[in-house]
Design a protein around this motif. Structure first.
Motif, mmCIF file in Angstrom:
data_model
loop_
_atom_site.group_PDB
_atom_site.id
_atom_site.type_symbol
_atom_site.label_atom_id
_atom_site.label_comp_id
_atom_site.label_asym_id
_atom_site.label_seq_id
_atom_site.Cartn_x
_atom_site.Cartn_y
_atom_site.Cartn_z
ATOM 1 N N ASP A 1 0.936 -1.141 0.071
ATOM 2 C CA ASP A 1 -0.179 0.065 0.017
ATOM 3 C C ASP A 1 0.837 1.359 0.083
ATOM 4 O O ASP A 1 0.209 2.343 0.205
ATOM 5 C CB ASP A 1 -0.882 0.080 1.193
ATOM 6 C CG ASP A 1 -0.215 0.033 2.653
ATOM 7 O OD1 ASP A 1 1.136 -0.291 2.276
ATOM 8 O OD2 ASP A 1 -0.720 0.271 3.552
ATOM 9 N N VAL B 1 3.596 3.809 -2.101
ATOM 10 C CA VAL B 1 3.903 4.256 -3.329
ATOM 11 C C VAL B 1 5.471 4.413 -3.344
ATOM 12 O O VAL B 1 5.875 5.632 -2.771
ATOM 13 C CB VAL B 1 2.958 5.533 -3.452
ATOM 14 C CG1 VAL B 1 3.466 6.057 -4.990
ATOM 15 C CG2 VAL B 1 1.482 5.533 -3.749
ATOM 16 N N ASP C 1 6.339 3.029 -8.609
ATOM 17 C CA ASP C 1 4.964 3.589 -8.910
ATOM 18 C C ASP C 1 5.245 4.786 -9.643
ATOM 19 O O ASP C 1 3.971 5.317 -10.474
ATOM 20 C CB ASP C 1 3.964 3.603 -7.617
ATOM 21 C CG ASP C 1 3.671 2.272 -6.923
ATOM 22 O OD1 ASP C 1 3.084 1.486 -7.528
ATOM 23 O OD2 ASP C 1 4.566 2.104 -5.829
ATOM 24 N N ALA D 1 0.796 10.456 -5.746
ATOM 25 C CA ALA D 1 0.987 9.337 -4.803
ATOM 26 C C ALA D 1 -0.631 9.197 -4.418
ATOM 27 O O ALA D 1 -1.034 8.107 -4.085
ATOM 28 C CB ALA D 1 1.797 9.676 -3.653
ATOM 29 N N ASP E 1 -3.325 9.616 -5.765
ATOM 30 C CA ASP E 1 -4.359 9.466 -6.918
ATOM 31 C C ASP E 1 -4.289 8.078 -7.679
ATOM 32 O O ASP E 1 -3.288 8.476 -8.709
ATOM 33 C CB ASP E 1 -4.480 10.695 -7.621
ATOM 34 C CG ASP E 1 -5.931 10.597 -8.660
ATOM 35 O OD1 ASP E 1 -6.349 9.533 -8.940
ATOM 36 O OD2 ASP E 1 -6.509 11.697 -8.854
ATOM 37 N N ASP E 2 -4.703 7.236 -7.543
ATOM 38 C CA ASP E 2 -4.327 5.906 -8.090
ATOM 39 C C ASP E 2 -4.832 5.986 -9.489
ATOM 40 O O ASP E 2 -4.002 5.548 -10.419
ATOM 41 C CB ASP E 2 -5.081 4.818 -7.579
ATOM 42 C CG ASP E 2 -4.456 4.243 -6.057
ATOM 43 O OD1 ASP E 2 -3.700 4.943 -5.777
ATOM 44 O OD2 ASP E 2 -5.345 3.466 -5.514
ATOM 45 N N ASP E 3 -5.947 6.519 -9.730
ATOM 46 C CA ASP E 3 -6.620 6.794 -11.300
ATOM 47 C C ASP E 3 -5.465 7.532 -12.143
ATOM 48 O O ASP E 3 -5.375 7.378 -13.198
ATOM 49 C CB ASP E 3 -7.785 7.134 -11.167
ATOM 50 C CG ASP E 3 -8.942 6.142 -10.508
ATOM 51 O OD1 ASP E 3 -8.573 4.979 -10.784
ATOM 52 O OD2 ASP E 3 -10.063 6.661 -10.277
ATOM 53 N N ARG F 1 -2.436 7.933 -11.500
ATOM 54 C CA ARG F 1 -1.120 7.592 -11.877
ATOM 55 C C ARG F 1 -1.645 6.292 -13.091
ATOM 56 O O ARG F 1 -0.448 6.281 -14.087
ATOM 57 C CB ARG F 1 -0.702 6.564 -10.769
ATOM 58 C CG ARG F 1 -0.070 7.477 -9.621
ATOM 59 C CD ARG F 1 0.780 6.702 -8.727
ATOM 60 N NE ARG F 1 0.282 5.610 -8.020
ATOM 61 C CZ ARG F 1 -0.426 5.499 -7.040
ATOM 62 N NH1 ARG F 1 -0.830 6.623 -6.422
ATOM 63 N NH2 ARG F 1 -1.134 4.266 -6.629
ATOM 64 N N ARG F 2 -2.453 5.777 -13.213
ATOM 65 C CA ARG F 2 -2.748 4.760 -14.125
ATOM 66 C C ARG F 2 -2.871 5.551 -15.698
ATOM 67 O O ARG F 2 -2.457 5.227 -16.554
ATOM 68 C CB ARG F 2 -4.036 4.105 -13.831
ATOM 69 C CG ARG F 2 -3.742 2.752 -12.838
ATOM 70 C CD ARG F 2 -4.877 2.018 -12.891
ATOM 71 N NE ARG F 2 -6.080 2.543 -12.182
ATOM 72 C CZ ARG F 2 -6.204 2.373 -10.855
ATOM 73 N NH1 ARG F 2 -5.552 1.714 -10.254
ATOM 74 N NH2 ARG F 2 -7.408 3.036 -10.321
#
Length: 380
Positions: free
Chosen positions: A198, A200, A275, A337, A339-341, A343-344
């Motif tokens: 979990d 980054v 990441d 770090a 915001d997962d979306d 980064r994707r």
């Protein structure tokens, strides 16, 4: 039946570089060696610095035996005589360092015209990043080149203005076929580094030199960690500022939240574990590491210097921040770090962009120039 027309002899090309350490220019040469046309071109490789031999085994594995100029001499400039001997036996010398380019230009002029190779040069860094004597010597001798390239528009813009129009921009790149980490690299490397699922992880690949501005990176990391403890940092690199960087790292209390990994050969596996890719440089040419980060689908947080704005579109493949602004760097890192979306999306955009960085394009253009220069020399 008539006899078959014999194939022309290979064009003899000498690649000339200051050292074979893990720097950007050296990595580009290694990638070029892997895709070069070894049937039509007889490639040779020479370097000067005895302390920069990290990539020698990699070149040897590709069937290219590097020669260290001056290896048999104790004199400071003993390599110049070896350079002159090497130049007598090639059609083209391609220099990748301003100091060695200047030397090659001048030494080539001491040879008889029939034994004098064409000199071509690639500028990998902004002229403003070189010492004043280097800039002056480079400017004074550049007119002797048969061809010269710059690795980015930004590098070209720093060339002395009377010479600038003679430089063509040639984007170098990566071999997409080599960007293949081990299938289990992510989990294995994160376990090795002590990075939880979990967390980054931000990775930096940059030698410990002034232009990479590690103080900016370390101070930005400290601010970012105070704002978001889920962040982790790792940096791959070695160089003359190792002790200085280690001291600042300790004074900032970064501990194992920022790992200084030194020189590593498993950069692609480390990128698979990361990441985010981060570069806090004060000066840049066109960093190979950013191209590799794109190929790994990593979003990039970087300073807006050199060729980086032409690689990274702010808000698309990553975020750009002003140089020497640790607070701005930290804000960008925290934003990515959190915001997962984001980064994707940025990682996917970088992966799509990486297709434009196939080094085969640059190598084929260079080889076309080598062949044309050999043909032109044969006619004179």
């Amino acid at each position: 039946m008539g006899s078959a027309t014999p194939s022309p002899a290979p064009v003899r090309v000498l690649w000339l570089v200051k050292g074979l350490g893990p720097g950007g220019a050296e990595q580009l040469l290694l990638l070029a060696a892997g895709v070069a046309d070894r049937e039509r071109f007889d490639y040779r490789l020479a370097f000067v610095r005895p302390d920069k031999t990290h990539l020698v085994p990699e070149f040897q594995a590709l069937g290219l035996e590097p020669e260290r100029l001056g290896a048999g001499s104790d004199r400071r400039g003993g390599w110049v005589g070896d350079l002159r001997r090497a130049l007598r036996d090639v059609d083209v010398v391609h220099a990748h360092s301003p100091v060695l380019a200047s030397a090659a230009r001048l030494v080539a002029r001491t040879l008889p015209r029939t034994r004098r190779p064409a000199v071509v040069v690639t500028e990998h860094n902004e002229w403003t990043s070189h010492r004043t004597p280097t800039r002056l010597l480079n400017a004074a001798t550049a007119g002797l080149d048969a061809r010269h390239w710059a690795v980015s528009d930004q590098v070209k813009e720093t060339v002395w203005s009377p010479l600038r129009d003679g430089y063509a921009v040639l984007i170098h790149g990566i071999d997409p076929d080599t960007v293949r980490p081990d299938p289990g690299a992510r989990s294995r490397l994160r376990a090795e580094l002590g990075v939880a699922d979990d967390e980054v992880l931000s990775l930096t690949v940059a030698n410990l030199r002034r232009n990479k501005d590690y103080p900016n990176l370390l101070r930005g990391a400290r601010i970012a960690l105070d704002a978001d403890p889920s962040l982790r940092f790792a940096a791959v690199g070695q160089g003359p500022l190792a002790d200085e960087v280690a001291a600042l790292h300790a004074s900032l209390g970064l501990g194992d939240r920022f790992l200084l990994l030194g020189y590593r050969r498993d950069v692609h596996d480390l990128m698979a574990a990361a990441d985010v890719f981060t570069l806090a440089s004060a000066h840049e040419g066109l960093p190979v590491a950013v191209m590799e980060a794109f190929a790994h689908g990593l979003p990039v947080v970087a300073t807006e210097v050199g060729g980086l704005p032409h690689q990274v579109t702010d808000g698309v493949e990553g975020l750009l921040v002003p140089p020497a602004d640790a607070a701005a760097l930290a804000r960008a890192l925290v934003a990515v770090a959190a915001d997962d979306d984001l980064r994707r999306r940025m990682g996917a955009a970088g992966l799509e962009r990486s297709a434009a960085y196939d080094i085969r394009n640059a190598v084929r253009e260079q080889e076309s120039a080598y062949a044309a220069l050999r043909t032109a020399s044969a006619r004179t």
